[in-house]
Design a protein around this motif. Structure first.
Motif, PDB file in Angstrom:
ATOM      1  N   LEU A  18      88.337  81.320  64.747  1.00  0.00           N
ATOM      2  CA  LEU A  18      86.564  82.769  64.471  1.00  0.00           C
ATOM      3  C   LEU A  18      87.238  82.898  63.248  1.00  0.00           C
ATOM      4  CD1 LEU A  18      87.577  85.786  66.683  1.00  0.00           C
ATOM      5  CD2 LEU A  18      85.055  84.036  67.323  1.00  0.00           C
ATOM      6  N   ALA A  19      87.593  82.066  62.486  1.00  0.00           N
ATOM      7  CA  ALA A  19      87.602  82.267  61.269  1.00  0.00           C
ATOM      8  C   ALA A  19      86.902  81.187  61.095  1.00  0.00           C
ATOM      9  CB  ALA A  19      89.635  82.199  60.501  1.00  0.00           C
ATOM     10  N   PHE A  20      86.779  79.897  60.884  1.00  0.00           N
ATOM     11  CA  PHE A  20      86.576  78.756  60.966  1.00  0.00           C
ATOM     12  C   PHE A  20      85.003  79.143  60.789  1.00  0.00           C
ATOM     13  CE2 PHE A  20      84.797  74.855  61.996  1.00  0.00           C
ATOM     14  CZ  PHE A  20      84.610  74.417  60.498  1.00  0.00           C
ATOM     15  N   LEU A  21      84.619  80.024  61.932  1.00  0.00           N
ATOM     16  CA  LEU A  21      83.250  79.508  62.504  1.00  0.00           C
ATOM     17  C   LEU A  21      82.737  80.708  61.832  1.00  0.00           C
ATOM     18  CD1 LEU A  21      83.050  79.671  66.161  1.00  0.00           C
ATOM     19  CD2 LEU A  21      82.424  77.929  64.794  1.00  0.00           C
ATOM     20  N   GLN A  22      83.673  82.302  61.061  1.00  0.00           N
ATOM     21  CA  GLN A  22      83.264  83.247  60.039  1.00  0.00           C
ATOM     22  C   GLN A  22      82.832  82.937  58.757  1.00  0.00           C
ATOM     23  OE1 GLN A  22      82.142  85.570  60.813  1.00  0.00           O
ATOM     24  NE2 GLN A  22      81.459  86.009  58.732  1.00  0.00           N
ATOM     25  N   ARG A  23      83.372  81.768  58.279  1.00  0.00           N
ATOM     26  CA  ARG A  23      83.347  80.860  57.179  1.00  0.00           C
ATOM     27  C   ARG A  23      81.838  80.019  57.052  1.00  0.00           C
ATOM     28  NH1 ARG A  23      84.490  75.829  54.931  1.00  0.00           N
ATOM     29  NH2 ARG A  23      84.682  75.864  52.808  1.00  0.00           N
ATOM     30  N   GLU A  24      81.938  79.082  58.344  1.00  0.00           N
ATOM     31  CA  GLU A  24      80.356  78.632  58.573  1.00  0.00           C
ATOM     32  C   GLU A  24      79.285  79.629  58.287  1.00  0.00           C
ATOM     33  OE1 GLU A  24      80.424  74.502  58.380  1.00  0.00           O
ATOM     34  OE2 GLU A  24      82.742  75.256  57.726  1.00  0.00           O
ATOM     35  N   VAL A  25      79.201  80.399  59.032  1.00  0.00           N
ATOM     36  CA  VAL A  25      78.650  81.417  59.105  1.00  0.00           C
ATOM     37  C   VAL A  25      77.908  82.078  57.601  1.00  0.00           C
ATOM     38  CG1 VAL A  25      78.075  84.198  59.784  1.00  0.00           C
ATOM     39  CG2 VAL A  25      78.980  82.422  61.539  1.00  0.00           C
ATOM     40  N   GLU A  26      79.457  82.227  56.418  1.00  0.00           N
ATOM     41  CA  GLU A  26      78.705  82.471  55.006  1.00  0.00           C
ATOM     42  C   GLU A  26      78.244  81.588  54.868  1.00  0.00           C
ATOM     43  OE1 GLU A  26      82.890  83.605  54.332  1.00  0.00           O
ATOM     44  OE2 GLU A  26      82.602  85.327  55.556  1.00  0.00           O
ATOM     45  N   LEU A  27      78.953  79.810  54.653  1.00  0.00           N
ATOM     46  CA  LEU A  27      78.054  78.948  53.942  1.00  0.00           C
ATOM     47  C   LEU A  27      76.899  78.573  54.169  1.00  0.00           C
ATOM     48  CD1 LEU A  27      81.361  76.499  54.142  1.00  0.00           C
ATOM     49  CD2 LEU A  27      80.161  78.077  52.214  1.00  0.00           C
ATOM     50  N   GLU A  29      75.047  80.639  56.577  1.00  0.00           N
ATOM     51  CA  GLU A  29      73.502  82.154  56.954  1.00  0.00           C
ATOM     52  C   GLU A  29      73.283  81.532  58.039  1.00  0.00           C
ATOM     53  OE1 GLU A  29      71.199  82.690  53.404  1.00  0.00           O
ATOM     54  OE2 GLU A  29      72.938  83.154  51.872  1.00  0.00           O
ATOM     55  N   SER A  30      73.683  81.055  59.012  1.00  0.00           N
ATOM     56  CA  SER A  30      73.393  80.384  60.250  1.00  0.00           C
ATOM     57  C   SER A  30      73.224  81.757  61.409  1.00  0.00           C
ATOM     58  CB  SER A  30      74.046  79.549  61.031  1.00  0.00           C
ATOM     59  OG  SER A  30      72.600  79.439  62.290  1.00  0.00           O
ATOM     60  N   SER A  31      72.155  81.894  61.403  1.00  0.00           N
ATOM     61  CA  SER A  31      71.837  83.362  62.443  1.00  0.00           C
ATOM     62  C   SER A  31      72.413  83.143  63.969  1.00  0.00           C
ATOM     63  CB  SER A  31      70.580  83.986  62.876  1.00  0.00           C
ATOM     64  OG  SER A  31      69.320  83.330  63.203  1.00  0.00           O
ATOM     65  N   ASP A  32      72.253  81.899  64.321  1.00  0.00           N
ATOM     66  CA  ASP A  32      73.156  81.125  65.605  1.00  0.00           C
ATOM     67  C   ASP A  32      74.672  81.632  66.030  1.00  0.00           C
ATOM     68  OD1 ASP A  32      70.247  81.498  66.505  1.00  0.00           O
ATOM     69  OD2 ASP A  32      70.139  79.176  66.697  1.00  0.00           O
ATOM     70  N   LEU A  33      74.671  80.767  64.834  1.00  0.00           N
ATOM     71  CA  LEU A  33      76.168  80.769  64.550  1.00  0.00           C
ATOM     72  C   LEU A  33      76.664  82.475  64.352  1.00  0.00           C
ATOM     73  CD1 LEU A  33      78.704  79.067  64.907  1.00  0.00           C
ATOM     74  CD2 LEU A  33      78.251  78.841  62.535  1.00  0.00           C
ATOM     75  N   ALA A  34      76.413  83.455  63.620  1.00  0.00           N
ATOM     76  CA  ALA A  34      76.159  84.567  63.223  1.00  0.00           C
ATOM     77  C   ALA A  34      76.705  85.440  65.056  1.00  0.00           C
ATOM     78  CB  ALA A  34      75.418  85.198  62.705  1.00  0.00           C
ATOM     79  N   ASP A  35      75.452  84.368  66.160  1.00  0.00           N
ATOM     80  CA  ASP A  35      75.701  85.928  66.801  1.00  0.00           C
ATOM     81  C   ASP A  35      76.426  85.229  68.014  1.00  0.00           C
ATOM     82  OD1 ASP A  35      73.075  87.100  66.179  1.00  0.00           O
ATOM     83  OD2 ASP A  35      71.357  85.551  67.224  1.00  0.00           O
TER      84      ASP A  35
END
Length: 68
Positions: A18-27, A29-35
């Motif tokens: 989850l921490a890794f994916l959250q970092r990727e969302v921040e980098l 700005e993927s809305s699909d990944l954020a969902d």
């Protein structure tokens, strides 16, 4: 962390994912990944809200541990 000497629990691995994916969302700005990340967040009991998701995670961990 030394990748060859440390081991973690399935729950810790999930939190790391989850921490890794959250970092990727921040980098990205993927809305699909954020969902996806929002669906996988942990509840107060430390598990995802969907019990089937936790079971699928444990099955995936089991495959990795068994080398499959």
């Amino acid at each position: 962390m030394d990748q060859h000497n440390d081991s973690i629990t399935a729950a810790q691995a999930y939190q790391a994912m989850l921490a890794f994916l959250q970092r990727e969302v921040e980098l990205t700005e993927s809305s699909d990944l954020a969902d996806l990340v929002s669906e996988y967040r942990l509840g107060a009991d430390g598990r995802p809200a969907d019990p089937a998701l936790w079971q699928a995670w444990l099955e995936a961990v089991g495959k990795v541990v068994q080398g499959k």
